[in-house]
Motif scaffolding. Sequence first.
Motif, PDB file in Angstrom:
ATOM      1  N   GLN A 128       0.839  -1.188   0.000  1.00 38.62           N
ATOM      2  CA  GLN A 128       0.000   0.000   0.000  1.00 38.62           C
ATOM      3  C   GLN A 128       0.877   1.242   0.000  1.00 38.62           C
ATOM      4  O   GLN A 128       1.939   1.250   0.619  1.00 38.62           O
ATOM      5  N   SER A 129       0.411   2.261  -0.690  1.00 39.50           N
ATOM      6  CA  SER A 129       1.131   3.529  -0.664  1.00 39.50           C
ATOM      7  C   SER A 129       0.142   4.688  -0.786  1.00 39.50           C
ATOM      8  O   SER A 129      -0.900   4.550  -1.417  1.00 39.50           O
ATOM      9  N   PRO A 130       0.444   5.808  -0.122  1.00 38.85           N
ATOM     10  CA  PRO A 130       1.551   5.958   0.817  1.00 38.85           C
ATOM     11  C   PRO A 130       1.238   5.261   2.142  1.00 38.85           C
ATOM     12  O   PRO A 130       0.117   4.811   2.339  1.00 38.85           O
ATOM     13  N   ARG A 131       2.187   5.142   3.029  1.00 39.97           N
ATOM     14  CA  ARG A 131       1.928   4.578   4.357  1.00 39.97           C
ATOM     15  C   ARG A 131       1.315   5.619   5.280  1.00 39.97           C
ATOM     16  O   ARG A 131       0.525   5.292   6.161  1.00 39.97           O
ATOM     17  N   TYR A 132       1.669   6.874   5.070  1.00 46.17           N
ATOM     18  CA  TYR A 132       1.120   7.970   5.867  1.00 46.17           C
ATOM     19  C   TYR A 132       0.766   9.114   4.927  1.00 46.17           C
ATOM     20  O   TYR A 132       1.491   9.388   3.979  1.00 46.17           O
ATOM     21  N   LYS A 133      -0.368   9.758   5.231  1.00 47.79           N
ATOM     22  CA  LYS A 133      -0.790  10.879   4.396  1.00 47.79           C
ATOM     23  C   LYS A 133      -1.552  11.871   5.258  1.00 47.79           C
ATOM     24  O   LYS A 133      -2.441  11.481   6.025  1.00 47.79           O
ATOM     25  N   ILE A 134      -1.156  13.151   5.118  1.00 46.80           N
ATOM     26  CA  ILE A 134      -1.911  14.221   5.756  1.00 46.80           C
ATOM     27  C   ILE A 134      -2.458  15.097   4.643  1.00 46.80           C
ATOM     28  O   ILE A 134      -1.724  15.504   3.746  1.00 46.80           O
ATOM     29  N   THR A 135      -3.738  15.382   4.695  1.00 49.70           N
ATOM     30  CA  THR A 135      -4.354  16.219   3.671  1.00 49.70           C
ATOM     31  C   THR A 135      -5.337  17.172   4.333  1.00 49.70           C
ATOM     32  O   THR A 135      -5.549  17.146   5.547  1.00 49.70           O
ATOM     33  N   GLU A 136      -5.912  18.019   3.499  1.00 49.11           N
ATOM     34  CA  GLU A 136      -6.866  18.994   4.026  1.00 49.11           C
ATOM     35  C   GLU A 136      -8.281  18.679   3.546  1.00 49.11           C
ATOM     36  O   GLU A 136      -8.471  18.051   2.490  1.00 49.11           O
ATOM     37  N   THR A 137      -9.231  19.135   4.304  1.00 53.13           N
ATOM     38  CA  THR A 137     -10.640  18.952   3.949  1.00 53.13           C
ATOM     39  C   THR A 137     -10.901  19.468   2.541  1.00 53.13           C
ATOM     40  O   THR A 137     -10.427  20.558   2.176  1.00 53.13           O
ATOM     41  N   GLY A 138     -11.610  18.676   1.756  1.00 52.79           N
ATOM     42  CA  GLY A 138     -11.976  19.071   0.408  1.00 52.79           C
ATOM     43  C   GLY A 138     -11.023  18.593  -0.680  1.00 52.79           C
ATOM     44  O   GLY A 138     -11.368  18.638  -1.878  1.00 52.79           O
TER      45      GLY A 138
END
Lengths: 113, 111
Positions: free
Chosen positions: A6-16
Motif C-alpha cells: 500500500q502507498s503511501p503509508r502515511y498521508k496528511i491532507t486537508e478537507t476538500g
Amino acid sequence: DAGITQSPRYKITETGRQVTLMCHQTWSHSYMFWYRQDLGHGLRLIYYSAAADITDKGEVPDGYVVSRSKTENFPLTLESATRSQTSVYFCASNIAGVYNEQFFGPGTRLTVL
Amino acid sequence: TQLLEQSPQFLSIQEGENLTVYCNSSSVFSSLQWYRQEPGEGPVLLVTVVTGGEVKKLKRLTFQFGDARKDSSLHITAAQPGDTGLYLCAGDAGNTGKLIFGQGTTLQVKP
C-alpha cells in the motif's frame, strides 16, 4: 516484492482535497478489498472487487470511489476528503473459494485536517 | 445480517496467565478465521476452522469451532508479552468472497 503493498503509508491532507490510496498485489488474487479501521468500530468494508472491472459497495462506501482496471491494482479515491475520513485504511486480497482467507497490506494512516 | 460478537473487547493480564476470547453469532458460518494484528501492521491470518467441533492448536494457542458452526473460541495458555495485540475473528460470508469481522479483542500481556 511479492505480496500486497500500500502507498503511501502515511498521508496528511486537508478537507476538500482529493486523495488516492494505492494497493498492489503480486499474487493475481481475484478478490480485493478496502477496509477502514477506527477505534470502536473494528474493520469496516468500504468497497470490494471480485475481478478486474467488477466492483461493489461494502458497509461504508459513501465518499469513496474505486476502480480496478488491472487485476493487481485496486486504488481507493476520496473525492473530497472530510475529517470523518481520518482513519487507517487496509487493502486485502484473497483467492475466491479458499475459505476467503484474506491477506492484508500494511495499511495507510490518513489524517484529514 | 450476519454479525459476529467478540468478547471481551479488552484484556490486560500478567505473563503466565491463561485467557479465552469468544466469538459468537446467531448465524452459521461455513468457516471461521482468527487474525492477529500488531500495532502499525495489517491483520495476519492465524488459523481457519471449518468443521463443527474442530479444534486446532498453534503452539500455546487453541482454537475451537462450535458444533453448530455459530461460535468460536481462542484460548491462550501461559500468555507471554509477545502475544500482545488485537485478535480478530472473521466468518466466511460464502459466495460473496467477503468476510464478516468481529470487533476485535485487544490483549495486553504484562511482563
